[in-house]
Enzyme design. Structure first.
Site, short mmCIF file in Angstrom:
data_model
loop_
_atom_site.label_atom_id
_atom_site.label_comp_id
_atom_site.label_asym_id
_atom_site.label_seq_id
_atom_site.Cartn_x
_atom_site.Cartn_y
_atom_site.Cartn_z
N HIS A 151 7.13 4.46 -3.52
CA HIS A 151 6.18 3.52 -2.94
C HIS A 151 6.71 2.09 -2.92
O HIS A 151 6.43 1.33 -2.01
CB HIS A 151 4.86 3.58 -3.71
N HIS A 198 -3.05 4.21 1.66
CA HIS A 198 -3.73 4.45 0.40
C HIS A 198 -4.25 5.87 0.41
O HIS A 198 -5.45 6.13 0.25
CB HIS A 198 -4.85 3.43 0.16
#
Length: 736
Positions: free
Chosen positions: A46, A90
């Site tokens: 990420h 998300h």
């Protein structure tokens, strides 16, 4: 802690054996627990992009407008205004805790824009869920929509546009891609860097808690299985605090004393401190005892990994700390000097009188790069072998049309967007549901058009072409309202990159995306890669979501996509081809999920877009929209039903000789647009289209109380406007 235990912790946090050995070499000693935690988040997928970093270099950074690429977000410059925009994912947090996962996604992307020094003016979202017949998918969708509405409405940034898809591939792993854009005067942008020895490192915003610990390394960098145990990795949002943070940050930046600023998002204080130090060619010395916390007994590694929301890290000129602190205190926010800039080039972390981490900043933000094996997926040949001979004509065209009109992928999304405050800040010129959304820039004659696009099923059938179609369709959507594409942000959602077929999909998609952007001369100014989007149910469809921004020269001429006048003529521009692959018609009516997806001619797309823009700028159209998913019949229906007033329309397909009726009605050929025009303008438009080499067909006329589709004297089907509106607007509501 014993060395063996440290190695075990490293594995649990996602670090490989060779990565742990590299850490030993960098430090020249055994790492502390805090250092392992910091490396694990900074080298995670990420934050560090180890599997994608090489391929991101393919994306173009130059276009028709001046381009600015920052540390967290990028943008374009037009008329001395910087338009900053970025998209993030998300996904996993939203699958576990839908409301908070989606809400904190909105909060985080807003802070990315704020960290560039721009005022956030609009949000968009691209959402993907499992079938609505599935109770869990309904629960996730309702929670995600509620989270976006709750956070966006409270924080005062309008959610103005987006897209929603429903496929079984997203049942175990939804996609929640959120985009924000903001504006700032030229020369007023901020940078995410710490420099100037002795300058202060200032923590501002909310207090630090244990929520979100390990979110980027535990949730976003591993294959996914829903679990109550992972709920602590989901952050908790507070939009009212964020609103105060926006105003306080912009006020602080206006003083000129802020050297650098960065959101404490993924990887929290670790990411912000180390990346600011590395960008500023400096070091930082931080004392965690000065960090405002809301829970007792937090360990150093917890403070460094926490992803608590509504926090920013500032580098402030020495001697002006109290001035900046007072601004944030006035807004009811925490503001503490937690460290200083050094010339060591190291991130030094102190806690309870001890040095708990001491790492070279550039090594911490330089993860290993991986390019694993990639293999073309075995399924591609089978799903792309479809021919028209394999598809029977429907027995009842009206029944087929109504099934498509009520498909959640094609039906009205009013139930969703009416929950979003899209008028706050009073910049929204074209409203959601009536065409590509256009925003005014107060004090300027021009406006900003925004859209998100990606058909995940096309990308499953052909990742390379599917990514190109996403770019082309986004650009066509902008052109249909009169906007010239100016820049792209992307969110690249894929499965586990360590699986050769998943990695092949990713490389194919990013190659297609890059080539299309270069052809259109549209720069990719920012973006996000989201890997490991798979659950025990399988991987998601490859989904390279495109967020595109364009410029409308005269905002008063921006055009909606809905019919607006009785007796206006309906024109179709572009070429309809004998193809049905990848269409919603095949899936919904025949239960066939196969391709290939529609063919694509980038050169024609570019010509069509410029033709549409010039016609709109010259005032020749009354409405314009692209023709895409669901084909011509659905495009006509949307144009007829989506305005303040629903219109009837009669369409005649007689000009198309030799084509199957289902191809004409429901085929999804690229490079097409639908316009309504005044009869007095028809000859001028038809002549102009001929000169441009753009096929132009007069389809019919707006009016009446039915949607009528005929082929010469044969009526294929006719549906009352009231019935069509009931089906189209009621499709989502009946599930939720």
């Amino acid at each position: 802690m014993h060395v063996v235990e440290l190695e075990k912790v490293a594995r649990e946090l996602g670090l490989r054996k060779e990565e742990y050995e590299r850490i030993l070499a960098i430090l020249g000693r055994v790492p502390t627990l805090t250092e392992i935690a910091m490396f694990s988040v900074e080298w995670s997928e990420h934050c560090g992009y180890p599997h994608s970093r090489k391929w991101l270099e393919l994306l173009p950074r130059e276009g028709h407008f001046e381009v600015l690429v920052g540390e967290d977000a990028g943008g374009i410059v037009y008329d001395d205004v910087v338009i900053v925009f970025k998209m993030e994912s998300h996904n996993h947090p939203s699958q576990i805790e839908p409301k908070q996962g989606a809400a904190t996604g909105i909060g985080g992307i807003i802070r990315d824009i704020l960290g560039s020094g721009a005022r956030p003016i609009a949000c968009l979202d691209s959402l993907h869920f499992g079938p609505l017949e599935d109770p869990r998918s309904r629960y996730v969708m309702r929670g995600v929509v509620e989270g976006i509405a709750w956070y966006g409405n409270c924080v005062g940034v309008p959610t103005v546009a987006g897209e929603v898809w429903f496929y079984p591939a997203f049942r175990g792993n939804c996609l929640v891609n959120v985009m924000c854009l903001g504006i700032a005067p030229r020369g007023k942008l901020a940078r995410a860097r710490a420099r100037g020895v002795g300058n202060a490192i200032l923590y501002v915003g909310n207090r630090t808690g244990r929520d979100g610990i390990g979110g980027c390394s535990i949730l976003a960098s591993q294959e996914f299985a829903e679990s109550e145990e992972k709920r602590p990795s989901v952050q908790i949002g507070d939009p009212f605090t964020e609103k105060c943070l926006i105003e306080a940050t912009l006020e602080a930046l206006a003083t000129g004393f802020v050297v650098g600023i960065k959101d404490m998002g993924a990887a929290g204080l670790t990411c912000s401190s180390s990346e600011m130090a590395a960008s500023g060619e400096s070091g930082v010395d931080i004392d965690l005892d000065r960090v405002p916390v809301r829970e007792e007994g937090m360990e150093a590694w917890e403070i460094m990994m926490s992803e608590s929301q509504e926090r920013m890290l500032l580098c402030v000129e020495k001697g002006h700390e109290e001035e900046i602190r007072s601004i944030f205190k006035k807004w009811g926010l925490e503001a503490e000097v937690i460290g200083r800039v050094t010339d060591t080039g190291r991130v030094t972390i102190r806690y309870r009188g001890e040095v708990v981490a001491d790492i070279p900043a550039k090594e911490l933000v330089r993860p290993p790069v991986y390019t694993p094996e990639r293999v073309r997926p075995a399924y591609l040949d089978a799903v792309n072998s479809l021919t028209l001979d394999d598809v029977p004509l429907p027995g009842d065209f009206r029944e087929a049309f109504e099934k498509l009109l009520g498909s959640p992928n094609l039906a009205s999304k009013r139930w969703i967007f009416e929950q979003y405050d899209h008028m706050v800040q009073t910049n929204t010129v074209i409203l959601p549901g009536t065409g590509t959304v256009v925003l005014r820039v107060k004090g300027k004659p021009w406006g900003i058009a925004v859209t998100t696009d990606c058909n995940p099923f096309y990308c499953y059938l052909d990742p390379y072409k599917g990514a190109q179609i996403a770019v082309a369709e986004a650009a066509r959507n902008l052109a249909a309202c009169g906007a010239r594409p100016a820049g792209i942000t992307d969110c690249l959602n894929f499965g586990n990159p360590e699986k050769p077929d998943r990695y092949w999909q990713f490389v194919a998609a990013i190659s297609g995306l890059s080539e299309a952007c270069r052809f259109f001369k549209i720069p990719v100014v920012s973006g996000n890669v989201s890997f490991y989007n798979e659950s025990p149910l399988g991987a998601v469809y490859p989904t390279p979501t495109v967020g595109m921004v364009g410029i409308v020269q005269d905002v008063t001429k921006a055009l909606r996509g809905c019919f607006s006048k009785e007796e206006s003529l309906v024109l179709l521009f572009g070429e309809t081809k004998e193809e049905l692959g990848g269409s919603e018609y095949l899936r919904i009516v025949h239960g066939i999920e196969a391709g290939p997806p529609p063919s694509l001619d980038l050169g024609f797309e570019k010509r069509l877009q410029e033709f549409l823009i010039q016609c709109i700028e010259d005032g020749l159209f009354l409405s314009c929209c692209d023709v895409s998913e669901g084909g011509l019949a659905i495009a006509v229906a949307e144009a007829a039903l989506s305005g303040e007033k629903a219109f009837g329309v009669e369409v005649d397909l007689a000009p198309f000789e030799g084509f199957r009726e289902d191809v004409l009605l429901f085929g999804e050929s690229c490079g097409r647009a639908l316009a309504s025009v005044s009869p007095a303008c028809f000859e001028e438009i038809a002549g102009r289209a001929k000169r441009w080499g753009i096929p132009c067909v007069l389809l019919g006329r707006v009016g009446g109380d039915h949607l009528v589709f005929r082929r010469g004297s044969q009526v294929l089907f006719s549906v009352p406007v009231t019935e069509a509106l009931r089906i189209w607007e009621g499709a989502l509501a009946k599930y939720v």
